[in-house]
Design a protein around this motif. Structure first.
Motif, PDB file in Angstrom:
ATOM      1  N   LEU A  73      -9.547  -4.966   1.115  1.00 32.64           N
ATOM      2  CA  LEU A  73      -9.993  -5.371   2.448  1.00 32.64           C
ATOM      3  C   LEU A  73     -10.837  -4.284   3.103  1.00 32.64           C
ATOM      4  CD1 LEU A  73      -6.809  -7.162   3.828  1.00 32.64           C
ATOM      5  CD2 LEU A  73      -8.918  -8.201   2.988  1.00 32.64           C
ATOM      6  N   ILE A  74     -10.510  -3.022   2.843  1.00 31.31           N
ATOM      7  CA  ILE A  74     -11.304  -1.919   3.391  1.00 31.31           C
ATOM      8  C   ILE A  74     -12.701  -1.938   2.785  1.00 31.31           C
ATOM      9  CG2 ILE A  74     -11.518   0.603   3.506  1.00 31.31           C
ATOM     10  CD1 ILE A  74      -8.408   0.673   3.656  1.00 31.31           C
ATOM     11  N   GLU A  75     -12.792  -2.214   1.476  1.00 33.99           N
ATOM     12  CA  GLU A  75     -14.100  -2.321   0.829  1.00 33.99           C
ATOM     13  C   GLU A  75     -14.889  -3.491   1.418  1.00 33.99           C
ATOM     14  OE1 GLU A  75     -13.223  -2.604  -3.339  1.00 33.99           O
ATOM     15  OE2 GLU A  75     -12.737  -0.465  -3.491  1.00 33.99           O
ATOM     16  N   GLU A  76     -14.202  -4.579   1.726  1.00 35.27           N
ATOM     17  CA  GLU A  76     -14.857  -5.734   2.346  1.00 35.27           C
ATOM     18  C   GLU A  76     -15.371  -5.376   3.744  1.00 35.27           C
ATOM     19  OE1 GLU A  76     -13.711 -10.200   3.931  1.00 35.27           O
ATOM     20  OE2 GLU A  76     -12.443  -9.263   2.409  1.00 35.27           O
ATOM     21  N   LEU A  77     -14.590  -4.563   4.463  1.00 30.82           N
ATOM     22  CA  LEU A  77     -14.988  -4.146   5.809  1.00 30.82           C
ATOM     23  C   LEU A  77     -16.288  -3.352   5.786  1.00 30.82           C
ATOM     24  CD1 LEU A  77     -14.254  -3.947   8.866  1.00 30.82           C
ATOM     25  CD2 LEU A  77     -13.042  -1.847   8.303  1.00 30.82           C
ATOM     26  N   PHE A  78     -16.482  -2.525   4.777  1.00 23.98           N
ATOM     27  CA  PHE A  78     -17.674  -1.686   4.709  1.00 23.98           C
ATOM     28  C   PHE A  78     -18.737  -2.253   3.776  1.00 23.98           C
ATOM     29  CE2 PHE A  78     -14.372   1.223   6.213  1.00 23.98           C
ATOM     30  CZ  PHE A  78     -14.976   1.624   7.385  1.00 23.98           C
TER      31      PHE A  78
ATOM     32  N   LEU B 169      -8.490  -0.800  11.204  1.00 25.36           N
ATOM     33  CA  LEU B 169      -8.552   0.489  10.535  1.00 25.36           C
ATOM     34  C   LEU B 169      -9.059   1.508  11.551  1.00 25.36           C
ATOM     35  CD1 LEU B 169      -8.913   1.960   7.511  1.00 25.36           C
ATOM     36  CD2 LEU B 169     -11.279   1.765   8.214  1.00 25.36           C
ATOM     37  N   ILE B 170      -8.406   2.659  11.647  1.00 21.14           N
ATOM     38  CA  ILE B 170      -8.838   3.717  12.558  1.00 21.14           C
ATOM     39  C   ILE B 170      -9.131   4.948  11.716  1.00 21.14           C
ATOM     40  CG2 ILE B 170      -8.155   5.207  14.467  1.00 21.14           C
ATOM     41  CD1 ILE B 170      -6.427   2.835  15.446  1.00 21.14           C
ATOM     42  N   SER B 171     -10.316   5.528  11.912  1.00 22.29           N
ATOM     43  CA  SER B 171     -10.743   6.629  11.069  1.00 22.29           C
ATOM     44  C   SER B 171     -11.399   7.734  11.895  1.00 22.29           C
ATOM     45  CB  SER B 171     -11.728   6.109  10.023  1.00 22.29           C
ATOM     46  OG  SER B 171     -12.214   7.167   9.242  1.00 22.29           O
ATOM     47  N   VAL B 172     -11.127   8.992  11.487  1.00 27.76           N
ATOM     48  CA  VAL B 172     -11.768  10.165  12.084  1.00 27.76           C
ATOM     49  C   VAL B 172     -12.252  11.026  10.921  1.00 27.76           C
ATOM     50  CG1 VAL B 172     -11.453  12.198  13.552  1.00 27.76           C
ATOM     51  CG2 VAL B 172     -10.251  10.083  14.097  1.00 27.76           C
ATOM     52  N   SER B 173     -13.488  11.480  10.999  1.00 31.97           N
ATOM     53  CA  SER B 173     -14.120  12.206   9.907  1.00 31.97           C
ATOM     54  C   SER B 173     -13.495  13.579   9.650  1.00 31.97           C
ATOM     55  CB  SER B 173     -15.602  12.385  10.212  1.00 31.97           C
ATOM     56  OG  SER B 173     -16.197  13.247   9.276  1.00 31.97           O
ATOM     57  N   LYS B 174     -13.229  13.834   8.368  1.00 29.88           N
ATOM     58  CA  LYS B 174     -12.714  15.140   7.963  1.00 29.88           C
ATOM     59  C   LYS B 174     -13.830  16.183   7.999  1.00 29.88           C
ATOM     60  CE  LYS B 174      -9.885  17.116   4.304  1.00 29.88           C
ATOM     61  NZ  LYS B 174      -9.229  16.827   3.014  1.00 29.88           N
ATOM     62  N   ARG B 175     -15.064  15.733   7.846  1.00 30.89           N
ATOM     63  CA  ARG B 175     -16.199  16.649   7.886  1.00 30.89           C
ATOM     64  C   ARG B 175     -16.382  17.232   9.285  1.00 30.89           C
ATOM     65  NH1 ARG B 175     -21.853  14.582   5.655  1.00 30.89           N
ATOM     66  NH2 ARG B 175     -20.668  14.764   3.728  1.00 30.89           N
ATOM     67  N   THR B 176     -16.175  16.395  10.299  1.00 26.53           N
ATOM     68  CA  THR B 176     -16.357  16.849  11.680  1.00 26.53           C
ATOM     69  C   THR B 176     -15.155  17.622  12.193  1.00 26.53           C
ATOM     70  OG1 THR B 176     -17.665  14.848  12.033  1.00 26.53           O
ATOM     71  CG2 THR B 176     -16.993  16.062  13.983  1.00 26.53           C
ATOM     72  N   PHE B 177     -13.961  17.135  11.885  1.00 27.49           N
ATOM     73  CA  PHE B 177     -12.726  17.773  12.358  1.00 27.49           C
ATOM     74  C   PHE B 177     -11.955  18.267  11.148  1.00 27.49           C
ATOM     75  CE2 PHE B 177     -13.949  14.755  15.608  1.00 27.49           C
ATOM     76  CZ  PHE B 177     -13.913  15.555  16.731  1.00 27.49           C
ATOM     77  N   LYS B 178     -12.108  19.556  10.847  1.00 26.81           N
ATOM     78  CA  LYS B 178     -11.530  20.146   9.649  1.00 26.81           C
ATOM     79  C   LYS B 178     -10.000  20.159   9.683  1.00 26.81           C
ATOM     80  CE  LYS B 178     -15.555  21.523   8.023  1.00 26.81           C
ATOM     81  NZ  LYS B 178     -16.221  20.690   7.077  1.00 26.81           N
TER      82      LYS B 178
END
Length: 162
Positions: free
Chosen positions: A43-48, A78-87
């Motif tokens: 479902l996550i793959e379908e979302l993107f 789905l809730i996501s926060v980037s690991k690249r931005t917030f180490k």
């Protein structure tokens, strides 16, 4: 042993199965249960995928997959926060907690649409570069939900007759 009750409150037998008192309007349920979390990889793959639509309301990005028919059921989120931005995981987890809380308190705006909404899957992605307070996140999430409802309503409306 029974719990003491106040004189005006109905006994547990007088309550409806949902815990509401019969004859009263159902109260809003500010919950975000596990069933509403988007966890399945397919479902996550379908979302993107290319079938989804998205827009940005800085510092959030809303990605969604429309459902075939209007529904009153809550979408999987789905809730996501980037690991690249917030180490630091502490910072990512705090932002995800703030977004979850803002969604939990305002998802009724999506569910109380007359005729239902057309969102099957919803992704909320934090794209900001700095940590934001709950008030800002909540304000932007409300704005995003309203824009999402107008976008899905416009897509589902039949084209005007010539």
């Amino acid at each position: 042993m029974q719990e003491p009750q106040s004189p005006g409150s109905p006994s547990p037998r007088e309550r409806a199965p949902g815990g509401e008192v019969p004859g009263t309007a159902p109260a809003k349920r500010y919950t975000f249960p596990k069933e509403e979390h988007l966890c399945r990889k397919k479902l996550i793959e379908e979302l993107f995928s290319k079938q989804s639509s998205s827009f940005g309301v800085y510092p959030l990005r809303m990605v969604w997959v429309p459902s075939a028919t209007p529904t009153g059921a809550p979408p999987q989120v789905l809730i996501s926060v980037s690991k690249r931005t917030f180490k630091r995981a502490v910072d990512r987890n705090r932002l995800k907690r703030l977004i979850r809380e803002a969604y939990r308190l305002n998802k009724y705006r999506l569910l109380e649409q007359p005729g239902g909404h057309q969102v099957a899957l919803l992704g909320i992605i934090f794209t900001g570069k700095e940590k934001s307070p709950l008030t800002l996140v909540e304000k932007k999430l409300i704005s995003g939900i309203q824009r999402l409802l107008s976008a899905t309503a416009g897509a589902s409306a039949p084209p005007p007759a010539p």
